[in-house]
Motif scaffolding. Sequence first.
Motif, PDB file in Angstrom:
ATOM      1  N   ASN A  28       0.860  -1.221  -0.053  1.00 21.11           N
ATOM      2  CA  ASN A  28      -0.115  -0.096   0.023  1.00 21.11           C
ATOM      3  C   ASN A  28       0.912   1.400  -0.037  1.00 21.11           C
ATOM      4  N   VAL A  29       2.030   1.373   0.512  1.00 21.04           N
ATOM      5  CA  VAL A  29       2.893   2.467   0.685  1.00 21.04           C
ATOM      6  C   VAL A  29       3.256   2.687  -0.797  1.00 21.04           C
ATOM      7  N   HIS A  30       3.789   1.681  -1.285  1.00 21.65           N
ATOM      8  CA  HIS A  30       4.146   1.700  -2.742  1.00 21.65           C
ATOM      9  C   HIS A  30       3.065   2.657  -3.639  1.00 21.65           C
ATOM     10  N   TRP A  31       1.960   1.970  -3.642  1.00 26.73           N
ATOM     11  CA  TRP A  31       0.778   2.276  -4.131  1.00 26.73           C
ATOM     12  C   TRP A  31       0.417   3.781  -3.991  1.00 26.73           C
ATOM     13  N   LEU A  32       0.496   4.123  -2.562  1.00 29.32           N
ATOM     14  CA  LEU A  32       0.273   5.549  -2.279  1.00 29.32           C
ATOM     15  C   LEU A  32       1.210   6.681  -2.703  1.00 29.32           C
ATOM     16  N   ARG A  33       2.605   6.146  -2.848  1.00 25.38           N
ATOM     17  CA  ARG A  33       3.568   6.914  -3.413  1.00 25.38           C
ATOM     18  C   ARG A  33       3.435   7.399  -4.986  1.00 25.38           C
ATOM     19  N   GLN A  34       2.876   6.368  -5.564  1.00 29.13           N
ATOM     20  CA  GLN A  34       2.625   6.419  -7.060  1.00 29.13           C
ATOM     21  C   GLN A  34       1.296   7.365  -7.053  1.00 29.13           C
ATOM     22  N   GLN A  35       0.364   7.378  -6.203  1.00 31.19           N
ATOM     23  CA  GLN A  35      -0.845   8.184  -6.223  1.00 31.19           C
ATOM     24  C   GLN A  35      -0.658   9.623  -6.011  1.00 31.19           C
ATOM     25  N   VAL A  36       0.083   9.754  -5.254  1.00 31.47           N
ATOM     26  CA  VAL A  36       0.539  11.075  -4.501  1.00 31.47           C
ATOM     27  C   VAL A  36       1.274  11.779  -5.710  1.00 31.47           C
ATOM     28  N   ASP A  37       2.218  11.362  -6.391  1.00 33.37           N
ATOM     29  CA  ASP A  37       2.824  11.824  -7.659  1.00 33.37           C
ATOM     30  C   ASP A  37       1.720  12.317  -8.662  1.00 33.37           C
ATOM     31  N   SER A  38       0.807  11.434  -8.764  1.00 31.60           N
ATOM     32  CA  SER A  38      -0.268  11.813 -10.041  1.00 31.60           C
ATOM     33  C   SER A  38      -1.445  10.669  -9.832  1.00 31.60           C
ATOM     34  N   TYR A  39      -2.411  10.926  -9.138  1.00 28.78           N
ATOM     35  CA  TYR A  39      -3.274   9.979  -8.965  1.00 28.78           C
ATOM     36  C   TYR A  39      -4.080   9.667 -10.094  1.00 28.78           C
ATOM     37  N   ASP A  40      -4.411   8.398 -10.140  1.00 26.86           N
ATOM     38  CA  ASP A  40      -5.276   7.815 -11.145  1.00 26.86           C
ATOM     39  C   ASP A  40      -6.725   8.425 -11.564  1.00 26.86           C
ATOM     40  N   THR A  41      -7.265   8.155 -12.718  1.00 26.13           N
ATOM     41  CA  THR A  41      -8.720   8.888 -12.837  1.00 26.13           C
ATOM     42  C   THR A  41      -9.638   8.288 -12.158  1.00 26.13           C
ATOM     43  N   THR A  42      -9.384   7.262 -11.497  1.00 25.51           N
ATOM     44  CA  THR A  42     -10.354   6.411 -10.562  1.00 25.51           C
ATOM     45  C   THR A  42     -10.972   7.437  -9.523  1.00 25.51           C
ATOM     46  N   TRP A  43     -10.041   8.453  -9.245  1.00 31.29           N
ATOM     47  CA  TRP A  43     -10.429   9.266  -8.069  1.00 31.29           C
ATOM     48  C   TRP A  43     -11.056  10.701  -8.493  1.00 31.29           C
ATOM     49  N   ASP A  44     -10.993  10.712  -9.818  1.00 32.28           N
ATOM     50  CA  ASP A  44     -11.667  12.054 -10.301  1.00 32.28           C
ATOM     51  C   ASP A  44     -13.317  12.235  -9.914  1.00 32.28           C
ATOM     52  N   PRO A  45     -14.194  11.055 -10.013  1.00 30.78           N
ATOM     53  CA  PRO A  45     -15.416  11.264  -9.489  1.00 30.78           C
ATOM     54  C   PRO A  45     -15.483  11.665  -7.954  1.00 30.78           C
ATOM     55  N   TYR A  46     -14.323  11.137  -7.094  1.00 30.54           N
ATOM     56  CA  TYR A  46     -14.552  11.475  -5.752  1.00 30.54           C
ATOM     57  C   TYR A  46     -14.159  13.109  -5.580  1.00 30.54           C
ATOM     58  N   TRP A  47     -13.144  13.586  -6.318  1.00 29.36           N
ATOM     59  CA  TRP A  47     -12.947  14.903  -6.125  1.00 29.36           C
ATOM     60  C   TRP A  47     -14.033  15.828  -6.848  1.00 29.36           C
ATOM     61  N   GLN A  48     -14.662  15.129  -7.763  1.00 29.38           N
ATOM     62  CA  GLN A  48     -15.910  16.035  -8.166  1.00 29.38           C
ATOM     63  C   GLN A  48     -16.871  16.232  -7.177  1.00 29.38           C
ATOM     64  N   VAL A  49     -17.069  15.114  -6.439  1.00 26.50           N
ATOM     65  CA  VAL A  49     -18.140  15.420  -5.239  1.00 26.50           C
ATOM     66  C   VAL A  49     -17.344  16.406  -4.354  1.00 26.50           C
ATOM     67  N   CYS A  50     -16.197  16.473  -4.139  1.00 27.62           N
ATOM     68  CA  CYS A  50     -15.542  17.591  -3.250  1.00 27.62           C
ATOM     69  C   CYS A  50     -15.916  18.924  -4.055  1.00 27.62           C
ATOM     70  N   ALA A  51     -15.593  18.962  -5.099  1.00 28.42           N
ATOM     71  CA  ALA A  51     -15.676  20.281  -5.902  1.00 28.42           C
ATOM     72  C   ALA A  51     -17.146  20.784  -5.914  1.00 28.42           C
ATOM     73  N   GLU A  52     -18.091  20.172  -5.593  1.00 25.51           N
ATOM     74  CA  GLU A  52     -19.384  20.721  -5.576  1.00 25.51           C
ATOM     75  C   GLU A  52     -19.590  21.678  -4.247  1.00 25.51           C
ATOM     76  N   HIS A  53     -18.589  21.746  -3.541  1.00 34.46           N
ATOM     77  CA  HIS A  53     -18.374  22.610  -2.512  1.00 34.46           C
ATOM     78  C   HIS A  53     -17.512  23.940  -3.101  1.00 34.46           C
ATOM     79  N   PRO A  54     -17.834  25.299  -2.909  1.00 34.65           N
ATOM     80  CA  PRO A  54     -17.190  26.190  -3.489  1.00 34.65           C
ATOM     81  C   PRO A  54     -15.473  26.214  -2.859  1.00 34.65           C
TER      82      PRO A  54
END
Length: 262
Positions: free
Chosen positions: A103-129
């Motif tokens: 999991n540590v190895h995976w997280l380091r890759q994601q911190v560098d540039s996270y996968d598009t899998t997480w774009d819908p999750y950010w979109q939920v966040c971005a519903e707030h200004p």
Amino acid sequence: MAMTPAAGGSKSLTSTASTQAPGTVNAEVEWDGFDPQAYIRHNYADLRDDDREILRRTRDFFAGAELSDAYCVDVGSGANLYPTLSLLPFAHTIDLCEWSTSNVHWLRQQVDSYDTTWDPYWQVCAEHPTYAALTDPRRYLAKVGRVSQTSVFDLPRHAWDAGTMFFVACSISADRAEAERAISRFLQALRPDSPFAVAVMLGSTGYHVGRHSFPAVALAHSEVVADIETAAYDIDVHEERPRPPIRDGKASMLLVTGRTCG
């Protein structure tokens, strides 16, 4: 393992693998066998309504917490990036603390540039200004995110200004005392009056990721809230019952937000 490690993340995979033996303690588990890709495929490839609601509530809580340029922590990050995303606009740094080497190895890759899998999750966040104002979350996470192989049981005291711990205390052990200790160590790692969000799976008796089985403890709503109330105030509690179920048994998701006592 000589130390008592912590593995993070939420929820589980179902499979035909045998259930973890009752009473398994954290140090007995081969956490390096955790497969983050298998875990994500089952749990996060599609944004579930229950995760959407948990994330929405967490987002609104932190947006109202008057945070700025904060030293943040996500404890037991595992293969789940959305608790970290909920802290992103307010962070000077975010420490993602995880024990499992895979999991540590995976997280380091994601911190560098996270996968598009997480774009819908950010979109939920971005519903707030407040979140929408952060126009390049990938780049900002690469700037502020720091991954460390750290046990929940070894967290320093009063080191951070805000924090999340999602689906960790319930999923690192079959020992109720270790779940209680994990919650306590997380809250102690935050400075007085720090806002936090804790999520746990209630009623879970174990889970599977790929070919590996992992322990869980069947926590109850009342005991989780009681554990948190000993070290926190301004507590808000929300229980979400996943449909379809995520784990075997009558499991639900509990989100607790609040601020730490001095």
